[in-house]
Motif scaffolding. Structure first.
Motif, PDB file in Angstrom:
ATOM      1  N   ARG A 144      45.432  18.436  30.911  1.00 47.48           N
ATOM      2  CA  ARG A 144      46.777  18.132  30.306  1.00 47.48           C
ATOM      3  C   ARG A 144      47.279  16.424  30.343  1.00 47.48           C
ATOM      4  O   ARG A 144      47.536  16.270  29.197  1.00 47.48           O
ATOM      5  CB  ARG A 144      47.932  18.751  31.355  1.00 47.48           C
ATOM      6  N   LYS A 145      46.847  15.860  31.451  1.00 45.40           N
ATOM      7  CA  LYS A 145      46.809  14.548  31.162  1.00 45.40           C
ATOM      8  C   LYS A 145      46.210  13.804  30.180  1.00 45.40           C
ATOM      9  O   LYS A 145      46.579  12.961  29.559  1.00 45.40           O
ATOM     10  CB  LYS A 145      46.650  14.042  32.772  1.00 45.40           C
ATOM     11  N   GLU A 189      43.689  24.082  39.588  1.00 42.49           N
ATOM     12  CA  GLU A 189      45.007  23.559  39.430  1.00 42.49           C
ATOM     13  C   GLU A 189      44.740  21.864  39.164  1.00 42.49           C
ATOM     14  O   GLU A 189      45.454  21.445  38.176  1.00 42.49           O
ATOM     15  CB  GLU A 189      45.788  23.739  40.397  1.00 42.49           C
ATOM     16  N   LEU A 223      45.839  26.458  31.698  1.00 43.36           N
ATOM     17  CA  LEU A 223      46.174  25.561  30.381  1.00 43.36           C
ATOM     18  C   LEU A 223      46.784  26.456  29.633  1.00 43.36           C
ATOM     19  O   LEU A 223      47.704  25.800  28.721  1.00 43.36           O
ATOM     20  CB  LEU A 223      45.018  25.001  30.011  1.00 43.36           C
ATOM     21  N   ILE A 266      45.038  15.185  27.540  1.00 42.44           N
ATOM     22  CA  ILE A 266      45.563  15.409  26.197  1.00 42.44           C
ATOM     23  C   ILE A 266      46.999  14.605  25.940  1.00 42.44           C
ATOM     24  O   ILE A 266      47.009  14.145  24.600  1.00 42.44           O
ATOM     25  CB  ILE A 266      46.197  16.934  26.100  1.00 42.44           C
ATOM     26  N   ALA A 267      47.740  14.496  26.863  1.00 41.23           N
ATOM     27  CA  ALA A 267      48.811  13.610  26.635  1.00 41.23           C
ATOM     28  C   ALA A 267      48.557  12.345  26.459  1.00 41.23           C
ATOM     29  O   ALA A 267      49.291  11.599  25.557  1.00 41.23           O
ATOM     30  CB  ALA A 267      49.689  13.805  27.970  1.00 41.23           C
ATOM     31  N   ALA A 270      43.241  21.595  35.448  1.00 36.58           N
ATOM     32  CA  ALA A 270      44.237  21.932  34.368  1.00 36.58           C
ATOM     33  C   ALA A 270      45.128  20.898  34.556  1.00 36.58           C
ATOM     34  O   ALA A 270      45.430  20.067  33.316  1.00 36.58           O
ATOM     35  CB  ALA A 270      44.740  23.254  34.811  1.00 36.58           C
ATOM     36  N   LYS A 271      45.472  20.259  35.459  1.00 33.94           N
ATOM     37  CA  LYS A 271      46.348  18.938  35.428  1.00 33.94           C
ATOM     38  C   LYS A 271      45.781  17.652  34.796  1.00 33.94           C
ATOM     39  O   LYS A 271      46.433  17.122  34.072  1.00 33.94           O
ATOM     40  CB  LYS A 271      46.931  18.773  36.916  1.00 33.94           C
ATOM     41  N   THR A 272      44.404  17.443  35.263  1.00 37.73           N
ATOM     42  CA  THR A 272      43.631  16.362  34.500  1.00 37.73           C
ATOM     43  C   THR A 272      43.631  16.622  33.246  1.00 37.73           C
ATOM     44  O   THR A 272      43.799  15.679  32.198  1.00 37.73           O
ATOM     45  CB  THR A 272      42.471  16.329  35.305  1.00 37.73           C
ATOM     46  N   GLU A 317      47.233  25.177  25.384  1.00 39.22           N
ATOM     47  CA  GLU A 317      46.631  23.876  25.517  1.00 39.22           C
ATOM     48  C   GLU A 317      45.098  24.279  25.719  1.00 39.22           C
ATOM     49  O   GLU A 317      44.478  23.164  25.538  1.00 39.22           O
ATOM     50  CB  GLU A 317      47.112  22.937  26.606  1.00 39.22           C
ATOM     51  N   ASN A 340      45.773  15.439  20.729  1.00 39.80           N
ATOM     52  CA  ASN A 340      45.067  16.736  20.516  1.00 39.80           C
ATOM     53  C   ASN A 340      44.632  16.887  19.078  1.00 39.80           C
ATOM     54  O   ASN A 340      45.196  17.436  18.405  1.00 39.80           O
ATOM     55  CB  ASN A 340      46.007  17.862  20.998  1.00 39.80           C
TER      56      ASN A 340
END
Lengths: 236, 154
Positions: free
Chosen positions: A223-224, A216, A106, A226-227, A219-221, A109, A231
């Motif tokens: 990020r999703k 992986e 991350l 946060i988007a 981290a992807k989830t 992030e 944040n």
């Protein structure tokens, strides 16, 4: 005549045994499938609407530095909540290693995320022991312990089943008796649920990762999330 | 008649000789691949080691016991996933059929190293002795990876 009767009995036993095995196997498979489907729904592409899934909630625990903390002390950050015990040699190090790798992936992030390792073994996991344990995996991970009641309460909120298994009964399954000298009486293990929960900055359930989820994917989830949900930690 | 019995006996015996030799060789040709362990956190918690056992021989091979100077006790345990709950249990005797392969890896079979005599430090290694029933003892050097490593290459 007797032999024929015996043959018939053996045949009935065999057929009966096979039928029973088939029923048990299909029951087991159905349960596995159900668990998998539930996990898929919950860890799929979408997050739960914050506040809609009654998992998680307020807690009062003691962190690995010895401070009394509540969920509000971590407010503003996404929580990654994992339950375990520090004497756990296989499952907990694997998951904590995965969480640590996810944090590294991350990058910046990761500041939006607070990983929590909640001990289900308050008897042995003192703050000092937890400090030594979590630090071995990642400096960001906070270890939490408390009284047996506090731990039971938080585990219930998170639907994190756990059960103490004494070494004696553990070995009894194997050798058919509890008199095995190799099993010290005060030794025990804890069977526990292996999920890692992703909670919103307001401690609301978003999704969870089942045991073995790759860093992986975690981290992807994150990020999703946060988007999608923002944040707040960065806005402060 | 007597000749026939002797002949049958001889044939059976001859047939058994290579068979028995093979079985012995079986225990003698167990390969231990990719051993690795996770660094321990202190000495008051059990540590875990992983490896792959390969039976290149023609007979069944059973892992009788494991020893290491770094641990008071070493046993193969299994993590079992029941729904969402992870449970551990002693794995019992590990049996390898001829040509069989058993993989010990995170989340499954693992060697529990209990009553540690010393901390297992990342970057170091320790010896592990695997004793096979009616067979030899295989000694391997186990490299120590990080505490959360997932494989021997981390």
């Amino acid at each position: 005549m007797n032999r024929r009767l015996l043959l018939r009995a053996v045949l009935i036993l065999l057929v009966g045994g096979a039928a029973l095995a088939a029923v048990l196997a299909s029951l087991y498979m159905a349960r596995e499938r159900e668990a998998r489907e539930t996990a898929q729904v919950l860890t799929g592409k979408t997050f739960a609407e914050p506040g809609q899934v009654p998992i998680g909630g307020p807690f009062t625990l003691v962190d690995h530095i010895g401070r009394t903390v509540t969920e509000k002390d971590f407010g503003g950050r996404y929580l990654l909540v994992f339950f375990g015990f520090s004497n756990c040699p296989d499952v907990c190090p694997t998951t904590l290693g995965d969480i640590a790798s996810a944090l590294d992936l991350l990058g910046a992030e990761a500041d939006a995320v607070q990983p929590l390792f909640v001990s289900l073994d308050p008897e042995r996991d003192t703050p000092e022991r937890l400090a030594e344990y979590v630090a071995a995996f990642h400096p960001k991970i906070v270890g939490l312990t408390g009284t047996a009641e506090q731990i039971a309460a938080v585990a219930k909120e998170y639907r994190a089943f756990y059960e103490k298994v004494s070494a004696a009964s553990y070995y009894a399954q194997e050798i058919g008796g509890a008199d095995d000298k190799s099993a010290p009486g005060d030794d025990y293990l804890i069977s526990h649920q292996g999920n890692t929960y992703l909670m919103s900055p307001k401690s609301e359930y978003l999704t969870h990762f089942t045991y073995g989820t790759k860093p992986e994917e975690m981290a992807k989830t994150v990020r999703k999330a946060i988007a999608k949900f923002g944040n707040p930690a960065a806005e402060k | 008649m007597r000749h026939l019995i002797v002949t049958v006996f001889a044939v059976v015996a001859l047939g058994l000789v290579p068979w028995t030799a093979d079985a012995q060789q079986g225990s003698g040709s167990v390969a231990v691949e990719q051993p690795w362990a996770r660094a321990s956190i202190g000495t008051t918690r059990p540590a875990a080691a992983y490896l792959t056992l390969v039976n290149n021989g023609g007979g069944i091979v059973r892992l009788a016991s494991i020893e290491s100077p770094v641990a008071g006790r070493a046993e193969v345990h299994r993590t079992v996933k029941q729904g969402e709950v992870m449970r551990m249990e002693p794995a019992g005797t590990i049996e390898l059929p001829a040509g069989g392969r058993v993989v010990l890896e995170p989340g499954g079979l693992h060697i529990m190293l209990m009553d540690l005599k010393q901390p297992l430090k990342k970057g170091e290694s320790f010896p592990l002795m695997l004793r096979f029933a009616d067979g030899p003892t295989v000694e391997v050097t186990v490299p120590i990876m990080g505490p959360g490593a997932r494989g021997p290459n981390q």
